[in-house]
Design a protein around this motif. Sequence first.
Motif, PDB file in Angstrom:
ATOM      1  N   GLY A   1       0.854  -1.049  -0.050  1.00 19.14           N
ATOM      2  CA  GLY A   1      -0.198   0.290   0.026  1.00 19.14           C
ATOM      3  C   GLY A   1       0.894   1.326  -0.137  1.00 19.14           C
ATOM      4  N   SER A   2       0.150   2.427   0.257  1.00 15.65           N
ATOM      5  CA  SER A   2       0.813   3.647   0.034  1.00 15.65           C
ATOM      6  C   SER A   2       0.384   4.479   1.239  1.00 15.65           C
ATOM      7  CB  SER A   2       0.431   4.416  -1.157  1.00 15.65           C
ATOM      8  OG  SER A   2       1.076   3.694  -2.502  1.00 15.65           O
ATOM      9  N   LEU A   3       1.196   5.493   1.619  1.00 19.13           N
ATOM     10  CA  LEU A   3       0.921   6.600   2.522  1.00 19.13           C
ATOM     11  C   LEU A   3       1.707   7.750   2.234  1.00 19.13           C
ATOM     12  CD1 LEU A   3       1.471   4.786   6.055  1.00 19.13           C
ATOM     13  CD2 LEU A   3      -0.825   5.804   5.067  1.00 19.13           C
ATOM     14  N   ARG A   4       1.200   9.035   2.698  1.00 18.28           N
ATOM     15  CA  ARG A   4       1.808  10.396   2.170  1.00 18.28           C
ATOM     16  C   ARG A   4       2.102  10.865   3.633  1.00 18.28           C
ATOM     17  NH1 ARG A   4       2.633  13.558  -2.084  1.00 18.28           N
ATOM     18  NH2 ARG A   4       2.498  15.962  -1.744  1.00 18.28           N
ATOM     19  N   LEU A   5       3.113  11.338   3.889  1.00 14.28           N
ATOM     20  CA  LEU A   5       3.556  11.960   5.085  1.00 14.28           C
ATOM     21  C   LEU A   5       3.745  13.541   4.583  1.00 14.28           C
ATOM     22  CD1 LEU A   5       6.163   9.681   6.777  1.00 14.28           C
ATOM     23  CD2 LEU A   5       3.570   9.753   6.982  1.00 14.28           C
ATOM     24  N   SER A   6       3.150  14.482   5.612  1.00 15.79           N
ATOM     25  CA  SER A   6       3.401  15.795   5.255  1.00 15.79           C
ATOM     26  C   SER A   6       3.838  16.377   6.596  1.00 15.79           C
ATOM     27  CB  SER A   6       2.030  16.507   4.994  1.00 15.79           C
ATOM     28  OG  SER A   6       1.605  15.938   3.772  1.00 15.79           O
ATOM     29  N   CYS A   7       4.830  17.575   6.409  1.00 10.41           N
ATOM     30  CA  CYS A   7       5.340  18.095   7.418  1.00 10.41           C
ATOM     31  C   CYS A   7       5.375  19.736   7.257  1.00 10.41           C
ATOM     32  CB  CYS A   7       6.884  17.995   7.687  1.00 10.41           C
ATOM     33  SG  CYS A   7       7.907  18.722   8.960  1.00 10.41           S
ATOM     34  N   ALA A   8       5.033  20.461   8.179  1.00  4.48           N
ATOM     35  CA  ALA A   8       4.854  21.977   8.087  1.00  4.48           C
ATOM     36  C   ALA A   8       5.783  22.587   9.231  1.00  4.48           C
ATOM     37  CB  ALA A   8       3.255  22.194   8.498  1.00  4.48           C
ATOM     38  N   ALA A   9       6.701  23.363   8.855  1.00  2.00           N
ATOM     39  CA  ALA A   9       7.741  23.993   9.554  1.00  2.00           C
ATOM     40  C   ALA A   9       7.266  25.371   9.855  1.00  2.00           C
ATOM     41  CB  ALA A   9       9.018  23.876   8.948  1.00  2.00           C
ATOM     42  N   THR A  10       7.403  25.848  11.163  1.00  2.59           N
ATOM     43  CA  THR A  10       7.090  27.196  11.619  1.00  2.59           C
ATOM     44  C   THR A  10       8.049  27.595  12.463  1.00  2.59           C
ATOM     45  OG1 THR A  10       5.944  26.344  13.704  1.00  2.59           O
ATOM     46  CG2 THR A  10       4.518  26.722  11.688  1.00  2.59           C
ATOM     47  N   GLY A  11       8.651  28.849  12.533  1.00  2.00           N
ATOM     48  CA  GLY A  11       9.354  29.747  13.435  1.00  2.00           C
ATOM     49  C   GLY A  11      10.248  30.264  12.790  1.00  2.00           C
ATOM     50  N   ARG A  12      10.659  29.517  11.630  1.00  3.14           N
ATOM     51  CA  ARG A  12      11.746  30.296  10.789  1.00  3.14           C
ATOM     52  C   ARG A  12      11.660  29.727   9.388  1.00  3.14           C
ATOM     53  NH1 ARG A  12      17.765  28.181  10.638  1.00  3.14           N
ATOM     54  NH2 ARG A  12      17.181  28.730   8.514  1.00  3.14           N
ATOM     55  N   THR A  13      12.162  30.342   8.331  1.00  6.59           N
ATOM     56  CA  THR A  13      12.252  29.824   6.909  1.00  6.59           C
ATOM     57  C   THR A  13      13.131  28.667   6.825  1.00  6.59           C
ATOM     58  OG1 THR A  13      12.239  30.482   4.660  1.00  6.59           O
ATOM     59  CG2 THR A  13      13.367  31.809   6.185  1.00  6.59           C
ATOM     60  N   PHE A  14      12.906  27.654   5.906  1.00  9.14           N
ATOM     61  CA  PHE A  14      14.034  26.915   5.688  1.00  9.14           C
ATOM     62  C   PHE A  14      14.262  26.739   4.331  1.00  9.14           C
ATOM     63  CE2 PHE A  14      14.700  24.862   9.751  1.00  9.14           C
ATOM     64  CZ  PHE A  14      13.731  25.047  10.265  1.00  9.14           C
ATOM     65  N   SER A  15      14.178  27.808   3.551  1.00  7.72           N
ATOM     66  CA  SER A  15      14.322  27.894   1.949  1.00  7.72           C
ATOM     67  C   SER A  15      15.749  27.679   1.756  1.00  7.72           C
ATOM     68  CB  SER A  15      13.665  29.270   1.466  1.00  7.72           C
ATOM     69  OG  SER A  15      14.546  30.518   2.139  1.00  7.72           O
ATOM     70  N   THR A  16      16.801  27.956   2.861  1.00  4.04           N
ATOM     71  CA  THR A  16      18.185  27.905   2.498  1.00  4.04           C
ATOM     72  C   THR A  16      18.599  26.578   3.164  1.00  4.04           C
ATOM     73  OG1 THR A  16      18.680  29.519   3.966  1.00  4.04           O
ATOM     74  CG2 THR A  16      18.741  30.070   1.716  1.00  4.04           C
ATOM     75  N   ALA A  17      17.984  25.777   3.647  1.00  2.00           N
ATOM     76  CA  ALA A  17      18.290  24.603   4.304  1.00  2.00           C
ATOM     77  C   ALA A  17      17.887  23.279   3.821  1.00  2.00           C
ATOM     78  CB  ALA A  17      17.914  24.809   5.875  1.00  2.00           C
TER      79      ALA A  17
ATOM     80  N   LYS B   1       6.146  27.657   1.214  1.00  2.03           N
ATOM     81  CA  LYS B   1       5.399  27.295   2.431  1.00  2.03           C
ATOM     82  C   LYS B   1       5.851  26.676   3.452  1.00  2.03           C
ATOM     83  CE  LYS B   1       1.384  26.746  -0.761  1.00  2.03           C
ATOM     84  NZ  LYS B   1       0.286  25.723  -1.426  1.00  2.03           N
ATOM     85  N   ASN B   2       7.170  26.264   3.292  1.00  2.00           N
ATOM     86  CA  ASN B   2       7.926  25.560   4.403  1.00  2.00           C
ATOM     87  C   ASN B   2       7.582  24.453   4.640  1.00  2.00           C
ATOM     88  OD1 ASN B   2      10.082  27.018   5.511  1.00  2.00           O
ATOM     89  ND2 ASN B   2       9.403  27.516   7.364  1.00  2.00           N
TER      90      ASN B   2
END
Length: 119
Positions: A16-32, A76-77
């Motif tokens: 089967g399949s699953l989709r995990l999602s993660c939302a980050a807050t508190g700072r931007t991770f565009s360069t990480a 969207k981080n």
Amino acid sequence: QVQLVESGGGLVQAGGSLRLSCAATGRTFSTADMGWFRQSPGKQREFVAAARWRGGATDYLDSVKGRFTISRDSAKNTVNLQMNSLKPEDTGVYYCAAGSPYGGAWTYFGQGTQVTVSS
């Protein structure tokens, strides 16, 4: 304060399949780097996949190549992990992770979400 919040874990049958999602807050991770780790019962936490901050590059644990796909939306981080053809050995707690800027060490981890694959 940085927070990484995972969602999407659960119980699924082998194949089967699953989709995990993660939302980050508190700072931007565009360069990480952003990615996923997992810890199976009786084992140490291991790297699963990374979406690098530069150039759209991705890396995977050998055993998940061809089955898992990581994607991120830097604006969207968020970072996602699409898991297909799941196997019982994929069972574990999956942790979202984010690194320090410009390819630095993995620094931030979420609380984890349980993935259980039944045979």
